[in-house]
Structure formats: structure tokens, C-alpha cells
Design a protein around this motif. Structure first.
Motif, short mmCIF file in Angstrom:
data_model
loop_
_atom_site.label_atom_id
_atom_site.label_comp_id
_atom_site.label_asym_id
_atom_site.label_seq_id
_atom_site.Cartn_x
_atom_site.Cartn_y
_atom_site.Cartn_z
N GLU A 167 0.81 -1.22 0.00
CA GLU A 167 0.00 0.00 0.00
C GLU A 167 0.86 1.28 0.00
OE1 GLU A 167 -3.76 0.02 2.45
OE2 GLU A 167 -2.73 -1.72 3.32
N ILE A 168 2.16 1.12 0.18
CA ILE A 168 3.02 2.33 0.18
C ILE A 168 2.91 2.98 -1.20
CG2 ILE A 168 5.41 3.16 0.36
CD1 ILE A 168 6.03 0.77 2.16
N PRO A 169 2.67 4.30 -1.25
CA PRO A 169 2.56 4.95 -2.56
C PRO A 169 3.82 4.72 -3.38
CG PRO A 169 2.14 6.50 -0.76
CD PRO A 169 2.54 5.22 -0.13
N HIS A 170 3.67 4.55 -4.70
CA HIS A 170 4.86 4.27 -5.51
C HIS A 170 4.82 5.03 -6.83
CE1 HIS A 170 2.61 1.54 -8.14
NE2 HIS A 170 1.95 1.22 -7.04
N THR A 171 5.95 4.96 -7.52
CA THR A 171 6.09 5.78 -8.74
C THR A 171 5.87 4.95 -10.01
OG1 THR A 171 8.45 5.34 -8.71
CG2 THR A 171 7.74 7.39 -7.70
N GLY A 172 5.34 3.77 -9.86
CA GLY A 172 5.13 2.92 -11.04
C GLY A 172 5.69 1.53 -10.76
N SER A 173 4.93 0.50 -11.17
CA SER A 173 5.36 -0.83 -10.72
C SER A 173 6.39 -1.48 -11.64
CB SER A 173 4.14 -1.73 -10.54
OG SER A 173 3.33 -1.61 -11.68
N SER A 174 6.58 -0.97 -12.85
CA SER A 174 7.58 -1.61 -13.71
C SER A 174 8.91 -0.88 -13.61
CB SER A 174 7.10 -1.61 -15.16
OG SER A 174 8.22 -1.86 -15.99
N GLY A 175 9.89 -1.58 -13.03
CA GLY A 175 11.21 -1.00 -12.88
C GLY A 175 11.85 -0.65 -14.21
N TRP A 176 11.58 -1.49 -15.24
CA TRP A 176 12.22 -1.27 -16.54
C TRP A 176 11.62 -0.06 -17.25
CZ3 TRP A 176 16.70 -3.18 -16.48
CH2 TRP A 176 16.93 -4.35 -15.74
N LEU A 177 10.28 0.07 -17.14
CA LEU A 177 9.65 1.25 -17.74
C LEU A 177 10.16 2.53 -17.08
CD1 LEU A 177 5.84 0.59 -18.38
CD2 LEU A 177 7.67 1.11 -20.02
N ASN A 178 10.25 2.45 -15.76
CA ASN A 178 10.77 3.62 -15.01
C ASN A 178 12.17 3.98 -15.47
OD1 ASN A 178 8.52 3.99 -13.52
ND2 ASN A 178 9.29 3.00 -11.66
N LEU A 179 12.97 2.94 -15.65
CA LEU A 179 14.37 3.17 -16.04
C LEU A 179 14.43 3.86 -17.41
CD1 LEU A 179 17.22 2.62 -15.00
CD2 LEU A 179 17.23 0.51 -16.31
N VAL A 180 13.61 3.38 -18.33
CA VAL A 180 13.60 3.98 -19.67
C VAL A 180 13.20 5.45 -19.56
CG1 VAL A 180 12.41 3.95 -21.91
CG2 VAL A 180 13.14 1.80 -20.84
N GLY A 196 14.93 -0.29 -12.83
CA GLY A 196 15.68 -1.44 -13.34
C GLY A 196 15.66 -2.55 -12.32
N THR A 197 16.88 -2.96 -11.88
CA THR A 197 16.96 -4.09 -10.94
C THR A 197 16.81 -3.64 -9.48
OG1 THR A 197 19.34 -3.77 -11.00
CG2 THR A 197 18.44 -5.50 -12.42
N PRO A 206 24.55 5.45 -13.91
CA PRO A 206 23.84 4.67 -14.94
C PRO A 206 24.16 3.18 -14.85
CG PRO A 206 25.48 6.16 -15.93
CD PRO A 206 25.43 6.47 -14.49
N LEU A 207 25.36 2.83 -14.36
CA LEU A 207 25.71 1.41 -14.27
C LEU A 207 25.00 0.71 -13.11
CD1 LEU A 207 29.56 1.49 -14.97
CD2 LEU A 207 27.81 0.42 -16.39
N LEU A 208 24.50 1.51 -12.17
CA LEU A 208 23.87 0.93 -10.97
C LEU A 208 22.65 0.10 -11.32
CD1 LEU A 208 23.82 3.72 -8.24
CD2 LEU A 208 25.09 1.57 -8.23
N TYR A 209 21.98 0.47 -12.38
CA TYR A 209 20.69 -0.15 -12.68
C TYR A 209 20.80 -1.19 -13.79
CZ TYR A 209 19.68 3.92 -9.95
OH TYR A 209 19.69 4.87 -8.95
#
Ligand code: HEM
Length: 704
Positions: A223-236, A267-268, A424-427
Motif C-alpha cells: 500500500e506504500i505509494p509508488h512511482t510505477g510498478s515496472s522497474g524497466w519502464l521507469n528506467l527507460v 531497473g533491478t 547509470p551502471l547501478l541499474y
């Protein structure tokens, strides 16, 4: 025995009861005389009833005094318990004063809630055999009572139920005063549920969901508010919008929209982000004996692929702790600071001498002296590298000469590249990039190789120096009493293998240059655009310098505004914008359940600029750290407001070097120059693993 006690207590008890029941004194004495018969010595009654009242009053006073003494002993013991805890935690020697305070309280220490929480229930640690700690395990908190509301139970209880026992049997007024004091300050009361416990006296972020639903029951992690559930979409999205560079601003915006806690997947990586001091203190309490930060995977992959050992920055668990305790002794503790402070002072003075020569040579003549406007950042990087080498290797590398070595310039450039290529390498999976030979990875790894080879040369020199002095029957690799740097100290003690010394010294070198050079740019800019603040700090520095008679240590001690100046700079421009931890047990923050092992980040940039935590956060005010605002102010969480160096056992190991290095340079600059800037605008910033100015500011240095 019984009879003796009864006899000795009979008179005082009767006197007290006569006071209470109003039976006339004379009647009592008459009855006593009649009972004893008339023979024997005539004992006369007290002259007046007033004497008995006075005695009773005196008895009350005596009881009050005893209570005060008990409370004082508790207070001393309470402080001693905290100091003792941190001494243990940071492997400092025991203090006999604290031991005596603790034994005076017979180990019964009732800590105020904030303090008890700090050292409170933590995963029991095998090697932390702190006996008092067990007394703080399993505490319950009655939040209503601590918040000033009375609960049904009228007798306050301390941690062990002892502190309030002594109150029974006192006159009502004394009892009430004592109970109120104990309720406010000392008692940690039973009961209390976790729901609704998250924020203590803090206004949640305006419009944030925690603010809206704070009274409801415990909420699930999902239930914690979030910025979007797909890490890869967020990364892009991050890449497309170049948001890595403005990660700090992105965090600030997201807190303003989602409230004081949110989740983010990139990302990851997946993190829970928080900013309120009270929430950070909750995180700190659950960091365990071997606190863990988010691993900088590209750095770790570099070590693995090049078969280098890792230092404290990259290690975890018992391995980390073993190295860390040895480094603490050489970099954090007071005797170590005393050893390296003069070295830092020498470099800071040289910097100012060189700058003064340059201002006179290249600057314009003015009524009162000379003035020169420059971008001081290249000089500040050289200063930080020279200072680091002096402290770490005990050697000067001549960066203030007219032709500084190519090797040093290459090192500075390499650190900059290494930092810029990290985010950028972190993800992305670095091993895959390594196998593919991706240019980003190659740049990153090459930068690290240059950093390693710079350190390696100095370490080899240190080894040779040590060998030759040992062959000559000497000690730590230098002449008698000579400080040969942290490297010399570590080699001399021989507790770390050479491979581990190499790993750690290289990390200290990599972590010690940009981290201090960049905040110095911000500090000079802020002093330049706040002339009144500048004059105030200079006034204090001048007086402290004169009092200290040229002794750097004394001068720093006499000028607390210098410390405030560094803190204030790092509040607005924290070098590392987050501090991360993986709690070792499930915790509750803002009434959300957070499972053990989640990566939780304290976001320092939004914290430093939050209105809920700081008054007038946009005002640059080094003095704010000397007032109550530095302590238990808005935002709760006690000291969890100045966290630029992280917290607890895993905080920055270079902290003492950095603080002293920055304070000394600022002190010498303020003693020699007046600073000004052409614009009063706030500096734009960018994030490249460290927070830095988008464009280095130009500063005008005018001789005083
Ligand atoms: C203003 C200057 C500096 C700032 C703001 C800073 C900040 C930090 C922060 C936030 C951490 C993470 C702490 C945590 O997780 O709780 C850290 C760790 C570290 N810093 Fe610094 N740092 C500074 C200067 C330095 C210097 C001068 C050195 C070396 C001489 C250094 C070496 C390290 C190392 C080796 C660690 C890892 C410690 C560990 O994990 O045990 N830092 N620093």
C-alpha cells in the motif's frame, strides 16, 4: 528485631498520625505518661503544635531531597548508559565516571523514550555483550502517556518498574511533582500498539497519504505509494528524461506529491524512500550489528573482475566489521585526529599562501588590497588530493607547485569519471556489460585502474620505507615520532594484511577527494552570497584564532560556527543524496509494514530542504546548529537531521578527516580573504553519484 523496629518507629508514626487526625499533642503525651506510670524521668511534650508541623515539613523536605538525589542519579546513569552504549559500539575505551554513575543506579536505568529507542530492541548480537542492553529489550511504549495523556493506570512505571516505587508514601504534593516529572521524562510505559506509532509530533507532508489516513490500522507494504510498478519502464523514462542527473530534485518532487514515504523501482533496484528524522531513527534502530548499504555493484564487479580485495566500502558482515574497527582507530578516534590535524592545517595554510600570491599577481589593485575572480574548483580538487595524500601516506605530492604532476591531474580526472559513470551502471547488470565490453563499463573500469595504480605506487613506497626503518631497528616507517600517515600506522600495527590495506587505502583515496572539494565550492559560494553570515563567522574565527595563539585545534574548538558552516553546507548540498540500510527486522514506518531486508533510503536532499523539519530551510544559517533547532526540533527524531556522513557504526569513516579538512581551509580563507559572488541566485546542481554544482561557481577573493 521486630520489637526494636516497632519501638523505634512508634513515636514518629504517632506524631505523623496526630498531624493527620488532628488529635491534640498534649492528649497524646498525657496518654503516654499515664501508660508508663508517673515514675522515671519526666519527658516533656514538644512546646507547641507548630514544632511538630515543622518537623513533619522537614521530614517531607528530606524525602524530597532523597527523591531529587535518586532522580539525579537516574539522570546521570541514563546519560552514562547512552555513552557506554556508544563507547561499546564504536570500540572506545570505557569511562570510569560512567561506570560509577551506572553502579550508583545499580544498573537500573530508565531511559527517555527517544534514547531507549536508539539503543533499544535490536537483533541480539553475540559479540555485543552489553549487559545493560538486555534491560532495554522487549520494552513496550504507552504513547498516550508520553504524549501527555493520562492512561487508566495512575502509577507510572519505569523500564524495570523501580523508579516510581520510591514515590509511594510521600506527601501528596511531592508525589504529584515527582510523578509528573517521571511521566514526562523517564518512564517508558507498558502497552501501546504499533499502529499510529510512525510519526512523533510531526506534521506529515501536506496532502500526503500518511497525513490523510494516519489514524487507520497498520498498512501493508504494497500500500506504500509508488512511482510505477515496472522497474524497466521507469528506467527507460529516467534515461529519456535525463532524470539521473536530477535524481535529488525528482525525490523532492515525489515526496511533495506522494507524502513522506514512497516506493520506487528502477531497473533491478527497488527502494523505499523516507525523509522524516523520526522515521530515519526507526530505520537506524533496526540496522543491526553489521549495517548494510546498497552495494555499488559496478565497484564490486571491478574488484571481482580485476581480482582485487574489497575494502570497507564494499564489504559486509563480520569481514566488514573486522576491517572497520581497525580503520576507526586510525581515522576516527581522538588520538588519530590529533595526529593528522597538523598535517591538514599545513596543507590549508599552503593553499591560502599560494592563493594570496596569485591574487596579488593576477588580481586588480583596489583601495584596500587586491581582488581576483576565479573558478576555484581545480584548486580545491588539488587541495583535497594533497590533503588526502598527506594524511593517508604521510607525504606531500607537491600539487601547489607551479607545475603539478601529470599523474595527479590524471588521478583527479579518473575519480571524476569513475563517479560520473557509476549511477547509470547501478541499474544494469555490470557483469553482462563487462562481458560485452560496453564503452560505459570500459570507461568505468579504466578510471578505477588509474585510481588503483596511483594508490599502489604510494603503498609500495610505504612498504619500502617500513622495511628500511625496520632493518635499521626503527618503528613505524618514519623517523622517531614522525607520523607516516594512516598507511604507515596500519602497516606498523600489522593487524591488516597488505592486500586489505591496499584495498582500504584505495577506497579512502577514492572517497576522500571530490567529497570534500565539492562542498567547499558550495560553502564558498554561500559565504559569498551571504555577506552578513560571512562577517559573523569571520568575527568568531578571528577571535578564536587569536585566543588559540596559532594552534589549529584550539582555534577550531573556539569557533563552533565553522562546524555549523560545514553542517549547513551539507544540509543544503549533501554530497551523497541518500543513506541506505536493510533493516534486520520488520519495521513500521508511517504506519506501513516494511519487511526485514528491504532497501530503505533516507533521502538527505529533500530532508535538508523540508519545511516540516527545518525553519526557513532556504536560509543559509550556520548558527542554527548551535541552537535547540539542532536537537529535538520540528520533525522529531532527535539528532537525525544532520546525516550527510550517514549514521551509526557504518557512518563515513573519513568523517573526521573531511570535517577538519574543510573547517581548516575555510578558517584560513576567512582569515585572509573577503569573498563575494556576482549573483545571489541559488546554484543549480547535478547528481553524479555525488551532488555537485551544474557549473562551478566563480568567486571573488579580496585580500583583507
Ligand atoms: C564531506 C565529505 C564526506 C561526506 C559528506 C561523506 C559521506 C559519506 C556517506 C554518507 C557515507 C555512507 C555512510 C553510511 O552508510 O552511513 C560514507 C561512507 C564512506 N566514506 Fe565518506 N564522506 C565524506 C568524506 C570522506 C573522506 C574524506 C573519506 C576518506 C578519507 C571517505 C571515505 C568513506 C568510506 C571508506 C566510506 C565507507 C564506510 C563503511 O562502509 O564502513 N569519505 N561517506
Amino acid at each position: 528485631m521486630d520489637t526494636m523496629v516497632k519501638q523505634s518507629l512508634a513515636v514518629p508514626i504517632k506524631k505523623l498520625s496526630s498531624c493527620v487526625t488532628g488529635v491534640k499533642e498534649r492528649e497524646v503525651w498525657a496518654r503516654r505518661r499515664a501508660k508508663r506510670g508517673t515514675g522515671g524521668v519526666k519527658s516533656s511534650p514538644p512546646r507547641t503544635g507548630q514544632t511538630s508541623v515543622t518537623r513533619s515539613y522537614q521530614a517531607d523536605l528530606e524525602k524530597e531531597r532523597k527523591l531529587r538525589e535518586t532522580l539525579n542519579a537516574q539522570k546521570h546513569a541514563e546519560r552514562a548508559a547512552m555513552r557506554d552504549h556508544f563507547r561499546k559500539k564504536y570500540q572506545l575505551s570505557k569511562s570510569s565516571k560512567d561506570t560509577s554513575h551506572l553502579s550508583a543506579a545499580q544498573g537500573k536505568v530508565a531511559l527517555p523514550r527517544q534514547l531507549a529507542k536508539l539503543i533499544g530492541p535490536e537483533t541480539p548480537a553475540k559479540d555485543d555483550g552489553y549487559s545493560l542492553l538486555s534491560a532495554f529489550q522487549g520494552l513496550n511504549f504507552n504513547m498516550g502517556m508520553l504524549g501527555g495523556k493520562q492512561t487508566k493506570s495512575s502509577t507510572p512505571m519505569s523500564v524495570n518498574g523501580e523508579a516510581c516505587k520510591g514515590i509511594q508514601g510521600m506527601s501528596l504534593s511531592v508525589r504529584q511533582a515527582a510523578c509528573v516529572r517521571i511521566q514526562r521524562g523517564m518512564c517508558v510505559c507498558p502497552a501501546g500498539t504499533v499502529a499510529g506509532l510512525g510519526v512523533e509530533g510531526v506534521t506529515p507532508a501536506r496532502g500526503g497519504p500518511a497525513g490523510r489516513g494516519g489514524g487507520r490500522g497498520l498498512r501493508r507494504f504494497e500500500e506504500i505509494p509508488h512511482t510505477g510498478s515496472s522497474g524497466w519502464l521507469n528506467l527507460v523514462k529516467f534515461w529519456r528524461e535525463d532524470r539521473f542527473k536530477l535524481l535529488h530534485k525528482h525525490m523532492e518532487r515525489t515526496f511533495n506529491t506522494l507524502g513522506p514515504i514512497y516506493r520506487e523501482r528502477l531497473g533491478t533496484q527497488s527502494t523505499v524512500n523516507i525523509l522524516l528524522p523520526s522515521d530515519i531513527s526507526e530505520l537506524f534502530r533496526s540496522e543491526g550489528l553489521h549495517p548494510r548499504r546498497m552495494t555499488l555493484q559496478p565497484w564490486a564487479t571491478h574488484r571481482e573482475t580485476r581480482q582485487h580485495s574489497k575494502g570497507v566500502f564494499l564489504k559486509n558482515g563480520a569481514e566488514w566489521r573486522a576491517d572497520r574497527l581497525l580503520l576507526n582507530r586510525e581515522a576516527m578516534m581522538a588520538p588519530a585526529v590529533r595526529r593528522f590535524l597538523p598535517l591538514l592545517d599545513e596543507v590549508a595554510r599552503d593553499f591560502c599562501r599560494q592563493l594570496a600570491t596569485r591574487v596579488e599577481k593576477e588580481g586588480g589593485k583596489e583601495e584596500r588590497g587586491y581582488s581576483l575572480t576565479i573558478d576555484p574548483s581545480p584548486d580545491l580538487f588539488r587541495f583535497a588530493l594533497e590533503a588526502s595524500c598527506h594524511v593517508l601516506y604521510g607525504e606531500r605530492i607537491g600539487l601547489f607547485s607551479t607545475s603539478p604532476s601529470q599523474e595527479s591531474q590524471k588521478f583527479i580526472f579518473a575519480v571524476e569519471r569513475m563517479l560520473a559513470t557509476t549511477p547509470p551502471l547501478l541499474y544494469l547488470p555490470p557483469r553482462l556489460l563487462w562481458r560485452l565490453g560496453a564503452p560505459l563499463w570500459t570507461q568505468h573500469a579504466t578510471a578505477w585502474d588509474i585510481i588503483f595504480s596511483h594508490a599502489e605506487k604510494r603503498i609500495q613506497r610505504g612498504v619500502q620505507r617500513l622495511r628500511s626503518t625496520q632493518a635499521a631497528g626503527g618503528g613505524s616507517g618514519g623517523a622517531e615520532g614522525e607520523f607516516t600517515g594512516i598507511l604507515g600506522q596500519l602497516m606498523d600495527k600489522g593487524q591488516l594484511s597488505l592486500e586489505l590495506i591496499r584495498a582500504n587505502i584505495t577506497e579512502l583515496m577514492a572517497g576522500g577527494v571530490d567529497t570534500t572539494a565539492v562542498p567547499l565550492q558550495f560553502a564558498l559560494y554561500e559565504l559569498g552570497r551571504n555577506p552578513a553570515v560571512q562577517e559573523q563567522v569571520r568575527g568568531q574565527v578571528k577571535a578564536a584564532w587569536a585566543r588559540g595563539g596559532g594552534d589549529a585545534h584550539k582555534a577550531l574548538q573556539g569557533a563552533p560556527l565553522l562546524k555549523g558552516l560545514v553542517k549547513e553546507t551539507l544540509r543544503l548540498y549533501p554530497v551523497g543524496i541518500t543513506v541506505q540500510r536493510y533493516p534486520v527486522r520488520d519495521i513500521i514506518i508511517q504506519n506501513y509494514h516494511i519487511p526485514a531486508g528491504t532497501c530503505v533510503q533516507a533521502c538527505l536532499y529533500p530532508l535538508g530542504r523540508s519545511r516540516d523539519v527545518f525553519q526557513d530551510p532556504e536560509r543559509f544559517d550556520p548558527g542554527r546548529w548551535g541552537t535547540q533547532e539542532s536537537g529535538e526540533g520540528a520533525g522529531g527524531g532527535g539528532g537525525f537531521r544532520s546525516l550527510a556522513f550517514g549514521f551509526g557504526a557504518r557512518q563515513c569513516v573519513g568523517r573526521r578527516i573531511a570535517e577538519n579538512e574543510m573547517q581548516l581551509l575555510l578558517m584560513h580563507i576567512l582569515l585572509s580573504f573577503r569573498l563575494s559572488v556576482s549573483s545571489s541566485e541559488e546554484l543549480s546542481t547535478k547528481y553524479t553519484l555525488i551532488l555537485q554544482p551544474e557549473t562551478p561557481p566563480r568567486i571573488t577573493f579580496s585580500t583583507l
